[in-house]
Scaffold this motif. Structure first.
Motif, mmCIF file in Angstrom:
data_model
loop_
_atom_site.group_PDB
_atom_site.id
_atom_site.type_symbol
_atom_site.label_atom_id
_atom_site.label_comp_id
_atom_site.label_asym_id
_atom_site.label_seq_id
_atom_site.Cartn_x
_atom_site.Cartn_y
_atom_site.Cartn_z
ATOM 1 N N GLU A 1 -21.649 18.262 -46.701
ATOM 2 C CA GLU A 1 -22.284 17.605 -45.651
ATOM 3 C C GLU A 1 -23.243 17.195 -45.115
ATOM 4 O O GLU A 1 -24.306 15.470 -44.637
ATOM 5 C CB GLU A 1 -21.614 18.692 -44.059
ATOM 6 C CG GLU A 1 -20.062 18.288 -43.306
ATOM 7 C CD GLU A 1 -19.718 19.658 -44.289
ATOM 8 O OE1 GLU A 1 -20.169 20.400 -45.001
ATOM 9 O OE2 GLU A 1 -18.178 20.133 -43.650
ATOM 10 N N SER B 1 -24.676 13.040 -45.667
ATOM 11 C CA SER B 1 -24.750 12.343 -44.457
ATOM 12 C C SER B 1 -26.390 12.067 -44.733
ATOM 13 O O SER B 1 -26.741 11.102 -44.320
ATOM 14 C CB SER B 1 -25.169 14.169 -43.169
ATOM 15 O OG SER B 1 -24.093 13.621 -42.673
ATOM 16 N N ILE C 1 -21.788 7.136 -40.829
ATOM 17 C CA ILE C 1 -21.015 7.863 -41.580
ATOM 18 C C ILE C 1 -21.766 8.942 -41.625
ATOM 19 O O ILE C 1 -21.633 10.529 -41.879
ATOM 20 C CB ILE C 1 -21.061 7.145 -42.907
ATOM 21 C CG1 ILE C 1 -19.585 6.511 -43.566
ATOM 22 C CG2 ILE C 1 -20.987 8.807 -44.421
ATOM 23 C CD1 ILE C 1 -19.421 5.994 -44.915
ATOM 24 N N ASN D 1 -19.238 12.033 -39.941
ATOM 25 C CA ASN D 1 -18.902 13.042 -40.477
ATOM 26 C C ASN D 1 -18.962 14.501 -40.491
ATOM 27 O O ASN D 1 -17.808 14.878 -40.968
ATOM 28 C CB ASN D 1 -19.969 13.010 -42.241
ATOM 29 C CG ASN D 1 -19.958 13.997 -42.812
ATOM 30 O OD1 ASN D 1 -18.736 14.685 -43.448
ATOM 31 N ND2 ASN D 1 -21.673 14.230 -43.352
ATOM 32 N N SER E 1 -16.234 16.191 -39.323
ATOM 33 C CA SER E 1 -16.044 18.044 -39.857
ATOM 34 C C SER E 1 -15.885 19.142 -38.594
ATOM 35 O O SER E 1 -15.116 20.516 -38.909
ATOM 36 C CB SER E 1 -17.337 18.368 -40.928
ATOM 37 O OG SER E 1 -17.374 17.324 -41.830
ATOM 38 N N GLY F 1 -15.618 7.726 -42.376
ATOM 39 C CA GLY F 1 -16.231 8.926 -42.010
ATOM 40 C C GLY F 1 -15.646 10.242 -41.116
ATOM 41 O O GLY F 1 -15.723 11.642 -41.437
ATOM 42 N N ILE G 1 -13.592 11.571 -45.329
ATOM 43 C CA ILE G 1 -14.809 12.288 -45.689
ATOM 44 C C ILE G 1 -15.334 13.275 -45.089
ATOM 45 O O ILE G 1 -15.320 14.543 -45.574
ATOM 46 C CB ILE G 1 -16.343 11.125 -45.382
ATOM 47 C CG1 ILE G 1 -16.358 9.794 -45.827
ATOM 48 C CG2 ILE G 1 -17.802 11.743 -45.803
ATOM 49 C CD1 ILE G 1 -17.465 9.094 -46.092
ATOM 50 N N ALA G 2 -14.536 13.544 -43.539
ATOM 51 C CA ALA G 2 -15.311 14.618 -42.611
ATOM 52 C C ALA G 2 -14.258 15.753 -43.522
ATOM 53 O O ALA G 2 -14.367 16.604 -43.530
ATOM 54 C CB ALA G 2 -14.660 14.335 -41.698
ATOM 55 N N THR H 1 -15.341 16.706 -47.545
ATOM 56 C CA THR H 1 -17.145 17.464 -46.590
ATOM 57 C C THR H 1 -15.678 19.020 -46.016
ATOM 58 O O THR H 1 -16.779 20.374 -46.168
ATOM 59 C CB THR H 1 -17.754 17.433 -45.705
ATOM 60 O OG1 THR H 1 -17.341 17.098 -44.799
ATOM 61 C CG2 THR H 1 -18.484 15.663 -46.999
#
Length: 314
Positions: free
Chosen positions: A51, A55, A66, A70, A74, A204, A208-209, A212
């Protein structure tokens, strides 16, 4: 090719999670502190690294949406997806320190983030510094209080005799596997998402979340399967605190993060606060201090609803 990177990323993340859990249990023997604290420090630092990298890179490359989504995404995934799946694998017994210390701290950081962003639609360097300083204070408190923790949890006794060199090697392998695995998974997921025409904000908070959060998923499911449930819960709550305080805190200290997408403050962050807040009634009703398989299933369903609304424009 993108699909291949995603698959390789998943494999590395599972390997990294396994080595981190081994090292964490061994460390709990070495320093005579609880597995909950180990989960909230060593494991959380390593699993929050993806993360932080994503970031920081997003903020520096002109994609602040993002950088924020993110972390917000997450934190939602850690509770809705990761905790939900972990509970479905094995019922999680909840320690009293969860609702006395860990959960309140997570809520304070979450509400502080909302206030900072809502106040002027930017996370400034000073605000980032406040978040990071709060994390340091929390860690100092954890370490001091851990010395008084005499509760003994059942663990694999063979890990009590592991050498310092081997523990260090496990941590190194785990961290490296998580780093490269997350990089490959995120890059592959982004390429796939772009090819189907999904916006940056949606990427994001979703792909992506999730990418990660896979380290948390791997570490927590493996820990639950091995009955290391204290690490499972400590890892998740610790990661949510680390995501806000260290990931966004450090990123904002390097470069202030503006809110460029209205959905961040209008919907996404409220989902994060909602998933965090619901943990308290969840661990008390109907069975006290326990997250059952049914409760885990309910969390996963809730996360599914969130993802559906994200991809259908909310």
């Amino acid at each position: 090719m993108s699909l291949l990177w995603v698959i390789l990323g998943f494999i590395l993340l599972v390997v990294g999670g396994e080595f981190l859990v081994r090292a964490s249990v061994a460390l709990s023997f070495k320093f005579n502190i609880s597995k909950m604290v180990i989960g909230m420090t060593v494991v959380s630092f390593a699993t929050s690294a993806p993360e932080l990298l994503v970031s920081l890179q997003a903020a520096l490359s002109g994609s602040p949406a993002i950088a924020i989504t993110n972390v917000v995404g997450s934190n939602i995934a850690n509770i809705g997806l990761v905790l939900g799946i972990t509970a479905m694998v094995s019922v999680i017994a909840v320690d009293k320190s969860f609702y006395k210390v860990n959960w309140p701290v997570m809520m304070v950081f979450s509400i502080a983030l909302y206030y900072f962003l809502k106040n002027d639609s930017v996370l400034s360097a000073i605000e980032g510094g406040i978040l990071f300083a709060g994390l340091i204070v929390f860690l100092i408190y954890l370490i001091r209080s851990a010395k008084k923790d005499t509760a003994s949890d059942e663990v694999d006794d063979t890990l009590a005799t592991v050498s310092n060199f081997k523990i260090g090697l496990w941590l190194l392998i785990g961290a490296a596997s998580l780093y490269f695995g997350s990089e490959w998974l995120v890059e592959g997921a982004k390429a796939i998402a772009v090819s189907i025409g999904v916006s940056e904000a949606v990427i994001g908070v979703s792909l992506i979340a999730i990418g990660t959060s896979v380290p948390e998923l791997a570490a927590s499911v493996i820990a639950a399967a091995k009955q290391e449930k204290a690490i499972s819960l400590g890892n998740l709550i610790g990661s949510n605190i680390f995501n806000i305080a260290s990931v966004l805190g450090l990123t904002a200290m390097i470069k202030p993060i503006p809110v460029t997408e209205p959905s961040i403050l209008s919907t996404d962050i409220f989902w994060m606060l909602g998933f965090s807040a619901i943990l308290i009634p969840l661990i008390f009703l109907p069975t006290r201090l326990q997250i059952s398989r049914l409760k885990g299933f309910a969390l996963v369903v809730g996360y599914g609803v969130f993802m559906f609304l994200v991809f259908t424009g909310k």
